[in-house]
Design a protein around this motif. Structure first.
Motif: not given
Length: 608
Positions: A305-306, A518-522, A578-581, A604-608
């Protein structure tokens, strides 16, 4: 985020203008051939009599403003001309406290003026006024002219005409078409007594004693009672700001989704911080809509979870630490990684060269633990003093919080305010040269703005790159209600450069490792449909996850009646495919009058 106001008194925009004090003169009533209010207002936005002295202008007082620096009163003519383009009301600027009362029949002599709230550099429309007035009270206790009803049927669907290219895009000289354009309709009622009824609140009451309602309850509605701003061509014509001529203490403390039940009536004004505004003598009773703060679901054991959360100039002197901690622990369910924006240095806005923010972060980390959350670790980079914009002396920056029981941070020494982070390859995998590090800090794109903070995390043995951003604000942009249509968005220039720089860096990571997460957020300070977002997404290296939500749920910020996206979480192709986020904009602040920040956080929640 839009720039903050610097001066207010009560519910009133503080405007600076010189004028003589009004006087009550014992002169004769207006003659039949005198100038009337609709002659002053004319059929365009600016008076055909601007700069001229007028006498014996007759009307009945419909509202009196006794506070602030824009003291005066509104009068309305009882003898309308039948032209829907010409207003029958006008504001009389007195400077000092007016000596008239609602219901007085008066005549006014003075100079016709066009006053631009905020100054001409804002691009705002002007307000037609009579200044340096001499006022005669003819009689008192008269009935106020019946209020014009403003509702879904009367307000056109189109927002504004296209500006005159020969006039630099201004609509000032165009003949008003109140049956076709909303801004023309409101302008045709400038200074007149108007009313709305049973209107839903679409921006909560703010510290300046104002709120926004909509007279079009079905217009781009959210399920929580707001109005979504979904494109540059859907400005939401039903929005109207409400202020009050009464006591501040009596103004309703409303949230989005509440309703002002019954009639809200008063003169229609125009100001710098919202455009057309009903300045109420009478306000409908507050009917609560029951809007509650949201709580997202807890991430699963195998989900990372990010989150991103703008905590609005947080410094150790603030009283909101416990509230922010409760929001992170309970409403956000203790994300594994939290990218914070607007963490100030250890003495906040005191401008003495301090840049460290360890005391600010430590206080928040301790508050989170006290609220029952994890004991977060953190990483950040102190900026060069006064180099990153924001409140002078505050030295705002992005900070990573992370739960060390769930995720680890890969530290690589050497990252500082002026060192650029790079990408290297080891055993077929991408790595950052410094972690944490800043993206291209010497680039002019980041001049007087926050530099992106890049970090390398590991979750269950898999590397995830996270880039925390806080792009340049929208300060300096012309408003939706500006005299220039379409309005200029000058602040985009810098955000476009910033988006390009971040996109270029993500491309470096993906060129090194195609399947990197990679996640770019803010706080991107721009919409999901903007060119800023498109530049971030260029070549498909990123995708804004807010677009996974229905359009009616895409917002993290509420401004002037529009629920809109400013905060975003963008993901690389490996995460999107991934369609799992899952993505959630968690509405805990923007819709409420007792907000602890003006931004809602996103997760955002996902499975790396």
């Amino acid at each position: 985020m839009p720039s903050k106001r610097t001066a207010r008194i009560g519910a009133l925009t503080v405007a600076t203008i010189c004028s003589t004090v009004s006087a009550v003169a014992l002169t004769s009533p207006a003659q039949a051939d005198a100038i009337r209010i609709h002659d002053i207002q004319g059929t365009t936005r600016t008076s055909p009599l601007v700069g001229q002295k007028v006498t014996d202008v007759a009307g009945v007082v419909t509202g009196v403003r006794t506070y602030g620096s824009s003291r005066g009163f509104w009068i309305q003519d009882l003898q309308a001309d039948g032209n829907p383009a010409t207003s029958e009301g006008v504001f009389v600027f007195t400077s000092s406290k007016p000596t008239v009362s609602v219901g007085d029949s008066v005549t006014v002599a003075g100079t016709v003026t066009e006053f631009v709230p905020g100054g001409t550099s804002t691009g705002n429309q002007s307000v037609t006024e009579i200044t340096k007035p001499t006022v005669t009270v003819v009689s008192s206790g008269n009935a106020v002219p019946a209020a014009t009803v403003v509702n879904a049927k009367s307000v056109p669907g189109a927002y504004a005409p296209e500006g005159d290219t020969a006039a630099g895009g201004s609509i000032n000289g165009l003949t008003l078409d109140p049956a076709k354009y909303a801004l023309d309709y409101y302008e045709s009622l400038e200074g007149m007594n108007v009313q709305v009824a049973d209107t839903r609140v679409v921006t909560a009451t703010d510290p300046f004693t104002e709120l926004w309602v909509t007279v079009k309850p079905r217009e781009n509605a959210t399920r929580r009672g707001g109005t979504v701003y979904g494109s540059y061509t859907s400005q939401n014509t039903g929005r109207l700001q409400i202020q009050s001529l009464g006591a501040v203490a009596d103004f309703p403390k409303a949230n989005v989704g509440d309703v002002l039940k019954g009639t809200t009536a008063g003169p229609l004004d125009y100001n710098q911080f919202g455009g057309y505004t009903l300045v109420a003598n009478e306000i409908g009773a507050l009917q609560q809509g029951g809007t509650e703060r949201e709580t997202t679901r807890k991430q699963g054991r195998g989900e990372l979870a990010v989150a991103t959360y703008n905590v609005e100039n947080l410094d150790p002197s603030d009283s909101s630490f416990a509230d922010h901690a409760a929001a992170i622990v309970h409403n956000l369910q203790s994300p594994d990684i939290v990218a914070l924006e607007e963490i100030q240095d250890n003495n906040g806005a005191t401008n003495d060269g301090t840049v460290a923010a360890d005391q600010t972060v430590k206080k928040l980390v301790e508050a989170i633990a006290a609220a029952g959350g994890p004991t977060y670790d953190w990483r950040s980079i102190d900026p060069v003093n006064l180099a990153d914009g924001g409140e002078p002396g505050g030295n705002i920056r992005q900070v990573f919080l992370f739960n060390p029981e769930r995720v680890s941070f890969t530290d690589r020494a050497g990252g500082d305010a002026s060192t650029a982070v790079g990408v290297t390859k080891s055993y077929g995998k991408a790595h950052l040269t410094v972690s944490p590090g800043r993206i291209d800090p010497a680039n002019d794109a980041w001049k007087n703005s926050r530099k992106p903070l890049a970090g390398e995390f590991v979750f269950r043995g898999k590397t995830v790159f996270v880039i925390a951003n806080h792009f340049a604000s929208k300060g300096g942009d012309q408003s939706l209600h500006a005299q220039f249509q379409p309005p200029a968005r000058s602040s985009e220039t810098q955000r476009h450069l910033q988006a390009t720089a971040v996109n270029t860096f993500v491309k470096e990571i993906l060129a090194t490792q195609k399947n990197a997460d990679v996640i770019a957020l803010g706080d991107i300070n721009d919409f999901e449909f903007s060119d800023t977002a498109k530049l971030l997404e260029d070549d498909g290296v990123l995708w804004s996850a807010v677009k996974s939500l229905p359009k009616s749920e895409r917002y993290s910020y509420v401004y002037q009646g529009n629920a809109q996206v400013l905060d975003q979480i963008l993901v690389s192709p490996s995460i999107r495919r991934s369609c799992e986020f899952t993505y959630d904009s968690v509405h805990i602040n923007a819709e409420f009058n007792d907000q602890i920040s003006d931004h809602d956080p996103s997760v955002l929640r996902f499975r790396p």
